[in-house]
Design a protein around this motif. Sequence first.
Motif, PDB file in Angstrom:
ATOM      1  N   ALA A  36       0.835  -1.207   0.000  1.00 26.46           N
ATOM      2  CA  ALA A  36       0.000   0.000   0.000  1.00 26.46           C
ATOM      3  C   ALA A  36       0.870   1.258   0.000  1.00 26.46           C
ATOM      4  O   ALA A  36       0.545   2.244  -0.689  1.00 26.46           O
ATOM      5  N   ILE A  37       1.950   1.240   0.743  1.00 29.94           N
ATOM      6  CA  ILE A  37       2.869   2.382   0.771  1.00 29.94           C
ATOM      7  C   ILE A  37       3.475   2.582  -0.615  1.00 29.94           C
ATOM      8  O   ILE A  37       3.517   3.706  -1.132  1.00 29.94           O
ATOM      9  N   ILE A  38       3.940   1.506  -1.229  1.00 26.94           N
ATOM     10  CA  ILE A  38       4.551   1.595  -2.555  1.00 26.94           C
ATOM     11  C   ILE A  38       3.548   2.121  -3.569  1.00 26.94           C
ATOM     12  O   ILE A  38       3.858   3.018  -4.364  1.00 26.94           O
ATOM     13  N   GLN A  39       2.329   1.608  -3.548  1.00 30.30           N
ATOM     14  CA  GLN A  39       1.313   2.085  -4.495  1.00 30.30           C
ATOM     15  C   GLN A  39       1.027   3.569  -4.286  1.00 30.30           C
ATOM     16  O   GLN A  39       0.847   4.316  -5.248  1.00 30.30           O
ATOM     17  N   CYS A  40       1.017   4.013  -3.047  1.00 22.37           N
ATOM     18  CA  CYS A  40       0.761   5.424  -2.750  1.00 22.37           C
ATOM     19  C   CYS A  40       1.865   6.314  -3.319  1.00 22.37           C
ATOM     20  O   CYS A  40       1.580   7.316  -3.970  1.00 22.37           O
TER      21      CYS A  40
ATOM     22  N   ALA B  24       1.294  11.684   6.222  1.00 22.42           N
ATOM     23  CA  ALA B  24      -0.112  11.517   6.605  1.00 22.42           C
ATOM     24  C   ALA B  24      -0.886  10.829   5.486  1.00 22.42           C
ATOM     25  O   ALA B  24      -1.694   9.919   5.747  1.00 22.42           O
ATOM     26  N   GLU B  25      -0.661  11.235   4.240  1.00 22.90           N
ATOM     27  CA  GLU B  25      -1.346  10.607   3.102  1.00 22.90           C
ATOM     28  C   GLU B  25      -0.922   9.151   2.949  1.00 22.90           C
ATOM     29  O   GLU B  25      -1.751   8.271   2.700  1.00 22.90           O
ATOM     30  N   ILE B  26       0.367   8.911   3.108  1.00 21.89           N
ATOM     31  CA  ILE B  26       0.874   7.535   2.999  1.00 21.89           C
ATOM     32  C   ILE B  26       0.287   6.689   4.116  1.00 21.89           C
ATOM     33  O   ILE B  26      -0.147   5.551   3.893  1.00 21.89           O
ATOM     34  N   GLY B  27       0.245   7.242   5.315  1.00 18.75           N
ATOM     35  CA  GLY B  27      -0.331   6.529   6.456  1.00 18.75           C
ATOM     36  C   GLY B  27      -1.799   6.198   6.245  1.00 18.75           C
ATOM     37  O   GLY B  27      -2.230   5.078   6.541  1.00 18.75           O
ATOM     38  N   ARG B  28      -2.566   7.148   5.730  1.00 19.21           N
ATOM     39  CA  ARG B  28      -3.981   6.877   5.447  1.00 19.21           C
ATOM     40  C   ARG B  28      -4.133   5.741   4.441  1.00 19.21           C
ATOM     41  O   ARG B  28      -4.974   4.860   4.599  1.00 19.21           O
ATOM     42  N   ALA B  29      -3.313   5.742   3.411  1.00 23.67           N
ATOM     43  CA  ALA B  29      -3.392   4.704   2.377  1.00 23.67           C
ATOM     44  C   ALA B  29      -3.040   3.327   2.936  1.00 23.67           C
ATOM     45  O   ALA B  29      -3.566   2.310   2.478  1.00 23.67           O
ATOM     46  N   ALA B  30      -2.146   3.297   3.931  1.00 23.60           N
ATOM     47  CA  ALA B  30      -1.664   2.021   4.467  1.00 23.60           C
ATOM     48  C   ALA B  30      -2.273   1.673   5.826  1.00 23.60           C
ATOM     49  O   ALA B  30      -1.955   0.623   6.388  1.00 23.60           O
ATOM     50  N   GLY B  31      -3.107   2.551   6.365  1.00 19.43           N
ATOM     51  CA  GLY B  31      -3.705   2.298   7.674  1.00 19.43           C
ATOM     52  C   GLY B  31      -2.733   2.478   8.820  1.00 19.43           C
ATOM     53  O   GLY B  31      -2.777   1.741   9.804  1.00 19.43           O
TER      54      GLY B  31
END
Length: 145
Positions: A7-11, A21-28
């Motif tokens: 999820a981090i890589i895709q973000c 914050a955006e990366i964290g939201r994408a990865a939970g």
Amino acid sequence: MDSIDEAIIQCVVRNARATYAEIGRAAGLSPSAAKRRLDRLVATGAIRGFTALVDPQALAWHTEAFVEVYCAGNPTPADLREALDGIPEVIEACTVSGGADAMLYLLARDIPHLEQAIQRVRSTAPIQRTESAIVLSRLLSRPRL
């Protein structure tokens, strides 16, 4: 590599400038946990770097071509890379199966500029000849994972 790393890589593939914050939201994850995971992905080499995708139109380089390269002898991929590295119009180069030894993607201002770049490719040892296909229109262009 787990689903959080994916999820981090895709973000960051979608947006290399995404905030933690955006990366964290994408990865939970929390932003600080996202930073730690992203730093680990970079440190282990899973993510080799971050880049900007520049629209060729912004550079006024509008002419694209795919060029098959045929070599004399049996050069190594490292030899080919070294031979092509000094030609800035060569945006991508890959060794390929089949008749050609390599496939290049070239970008130039116009046809005369493209022709000059192809001549520089042809005059580079160990390249013996090339076959070119000029891009007429782009149908799909997706970010790579």
